[in-house]
Design a protein around this motif. Structure first.
Motif, PDB file in Angstrom:
ATOM      1  N   ARG A   1     -49.512 -69.505  40.440  1.00  0.00           N
ATOM      2  CA  ARG A   1     -49.871 -69.294  39.025  1.00  0.00           C
ATOM      3  C   ARG A   1     -48.668 -69.030  38.142  1.00  0.00           C
ATOM      4  O   ARG A   1     -48.758 -69.096  36.931  1.00  0.00           O
ATOM      5  N   GLY A   2     -47.528 -68.705  38.748  1.00  0.00           N
ATOM      6  CA  GLY A   2     -46.331 -68.391  37.982  1.00  0.00           C
ATOM      7  C   GLY A   2     -46.177 -66.901  37.756  1.00  0.00           C
ATOM      8  O   GLY A   2     -47.134 -66.133  37.859  1.00  0.00           O
ATOM      9  N   THR A   3     -44.977 -66.493  37.463  1.00  0.00           N
ATOM     10  CA  THR A   3     -44.707 -65.102  37.136  1.00  0.00           C
ATOM     11  C   THR A   3     -45.063 -64.826  35.681  1.00  0.00           C
ATOM     12  O   THR A   3     -45.455 -65.726  34.935  1.00  0.00           O
ATOM     13  N   SER A   4     -44.882 -63.591  35.272  1.00  0.00           N
ATOM     14  CA  SER A   4     -45.093 -63.239  33.870  1.00  0.00           C
ATOM     15  C   SER A   4     -44.230 -64.097  32.957  1.00  0.00           C
ATOM     16  O   SER A   4     -44.666 -64.502  31.876  1.00  0.00           O
ATOM     17  N   ALA A   5     -42.991 -64.377  33.362  1.00  0.00           N
ATOM     18  CA  ALA A   5     -42.106 -65.198  32.529  1.00  0.00           C
ATOM     19  C   ALA A   5     -42.717 -66.568  32.281  1.00  0.00           C
ATOM     20  O   ALA A   5     -42.679 -67.085  31.151  1.00  0.00           O
ATOM     21  N   HIS A   6     -43.271 -67.181  33.332  1.00  0.00           N
ATOM     22  CA  HIS A   6     -43.918 -68.481  33.163  1.00  0.00           C
ATOM     23  C   HIS A   6     -45.083 -68.388  32.180  1.00  0.00           C
ATOM     24  O   HIS A   6     -45.249 -69.247  31.307  1.00  0.00           O
ATOM     25  N   ARG A   7     -45.900 -67.343  32.329  1.00  0.00           N
ATOM     26  CA  ARG A   7     -47.090 -67.222  31.476  1.00  0.00           C
ATOM     27  C   ARG A   7     -46.714 -66.886  30.035  1.00  0.00           C
ATOM     28  O   ARG A   7     -47.385 -67.317  29.094  1.00  0.00           O
ATOM     29  N   GLN A   8     -45.666 -66.107  29.848  1.00  0.00           N
ATOM     30  CA  GLN A   8     -45.211 -65.816  28.487  1.00  0.00           C
ATOM     31  C   GLN A   8     -44.773 -67.097  27.787  1.00  0.00           C
ATOM     32  O   GLN A   8     -45.129 -67.347  26.626  1.00  0.00           O
ATOM     33  N   LEU A   9     -43.990 -67.914  28.491  1.00  0.00           N
ATOM     34  CA  LEU A   9     -43.508 -69.162  27.891  1.00  0.00           C
ATOM     35  C   LEU A   9     -44.673 -70.118  27.616  1.00  0.00           C
ATOM     36  O   LEU A   9     -44.704 -70.788  26.574  1.00  0.00           O
ATOM     37  N   ALA A  10     -45.639 -70.166  28.526  1.00  0.00           N
ATOM     38  CA  ALA A  10     -46.807 -71.038  28.324  1.00  0.00           C
ATOM     39  C   ALA A  10     -47.639 -70.566  27.144  1.00  0.00           C
ATOM     40  O   ALA A  10     -48.133 -71.379  26.343  1.00  0.00           O
TER      41      ALA A  10
END
Length: 376
Positions: free
Chosen positions: A336-345
């Motif tokens: 699902r990705g880390t928080s960094a991935h979800r923030q950017l998304a």
């Protein structure tokens, strides 16, 4: 094994945001901290900046116990903050706050830190997670510190939660590491052959007036001077609680795996800092997106392959501690990705809906507020 060996404790740092503006609460009401301390006693404390708050578990004998305590700590801080129009976010940086507008906490330790370090200290609008693992024998602490250093980039990659700084996409998954590396005595730990060698070096620094004690060694992994523990400090604070628990469980199991090797007169190879630092940089820059170097193979390997190797390495230890589920949850972080991935998304999705940059950054803060208390 000593009865205190392989106990676990976790500390987390949060940022406090104003729910209306979504900016940092640079001067939160003193009553909020007082209420938190009345409910949580010594498990909560101020941090360097007034817009930060720190929580910590007691000594835990299982990973499940640590999760239960952290869930309670997050919940209480969130509930108290809400009564003051604030919210905690478990993110290593704030998406758009300006560091030079933040105020330091009025404590002698923090005042001296700001005076001695100057601008690098004032830029510490960052939050991390620290995981303590009990090891009663100081010689064992030093031995395992030297071997466990190899795995620090792997754990950082799973934790990243700081892609933004001052309203800009930094291009890094963990900009917190870049900020913290401006400080002295940070980064990978030095390698020592014995506890005595470590103490001699520390004594030189203390006697020369460079530092007061070993708490001023801010390495990614260090022998704690307050507790008989090995303290991992490299991870960003994780927005999702279960991500934090998975990383903590992996660290615990890795240490026991290394202890098992030692018991069999074996050890993990210690690689030079020049090599491990390359993986540290890759984890800081890409998270797990572009893989890390397997120095035994001499090439970059997809992170998913490395994670499977680690899970297999510590399978016996996960069974011993009863935390197989938490260890294997690292696969879910990868999926699902880390928080960094979800923030950017979240940021890109808001822009695609027609939001301007300021509104999109606000949407990221909203996501962080929600995920910080998710699953508690």
């Amino acid at each position: 094994m000593n009865p205190s060996d392989f106990t676990i404790g976790i500390e987390e740092e949060y940022l406090l945001v104003d729910r209306a503006s979504r900016d940092l609460a640079s001067d939160p009401p003193a009553a909020m901290m007082s209420e938190c301390q009345a409910l949580l006693e010594r498990q909560v404390s101020p941090e360097f900046l007034r817009a930060q708050i720190e929580v910590g578990t007691t000594v835990c004998h299982t990973v499940a116990e640590a999760r239960s305590q952290l869930a309670h700590l997050r919940r209480v801080v969130a509930d108290v903050a809400a009564r003051h129009g604030l919210a905690p976010i478990a993110a290593a940086t704030h998406p758009f706050a300006e560091w030079h507008r933040q105020k330091t906490t009025d404590r002698e330790r923090y005042t001296l830190l700001a005076r001695d370090i100057q601008a690098p200290a004032r830029r510490l609008v960052i939050c991390g997670m620290h995981v303590h693992v009990g090891l009663a024998d100081p010689e064992l602490r030093i031995d395992l510190m030297g071997q466990a250093t190899y795995f620090l980039p792997h754990l950082l990659a799973l934790s990243t939660s700081s892609p933004f700084w001052g309203g800009e996409d930094t291009g890094l998954k963990s900009y917190r590491i870049a900020v913290f590396d401006e400080m002295p005595r940070t980064g990978l730990p030095e390698l020592f052959e014995s506890w005595g060698e470590f103490e001699r070096h520390l004594k030189v620094m203390v006697n020369a007036g460079l530092i007061e004690d070993g708490t001023k060694l801010w390495w990614d992994l260090r022998p704690s001077v307050r507790f008989p523990t090995l303290e991992m400090r490299i991870p960003d604070v994780c927005t999702r609680l279960d991500d934090a628990i998975s990383i903590a469980a992996l660290f615990l199991c890795l240490l026991r795996m290394l202890w098992r090797l030692k018991r069999s007169n074996q050890r993990w190879r210690r690689y030079a800092a020049i090599l491990v630092n390359e993986n540290r940089w890759r984890a800081q820059r890409y998270g797990f997106d572009e893989g890390l170097v397997d120095f035994g193979k001499g090439r970059i390997v997809p992170y998913a392959d490395l994670l499977e190797e680690i899970i297999e390495l510590v399978a016996e230890d996960a069974e011993f501690f009863g935390c197989r589920k938490e260890v294997e949850a690292a696969r879910e972080i990868l999926a699902r990705g880390t928080s960094a991935h979800r923030q950017l998304a979240t940021y890109q999705a808001a822009l695609a809906r027609g939001a301007d940059a300021e509104e999109a950054l606000g949407a990221v803060v909203d996501m962080l507020i929600e995920e910080t208390v998710e699953g508690l």
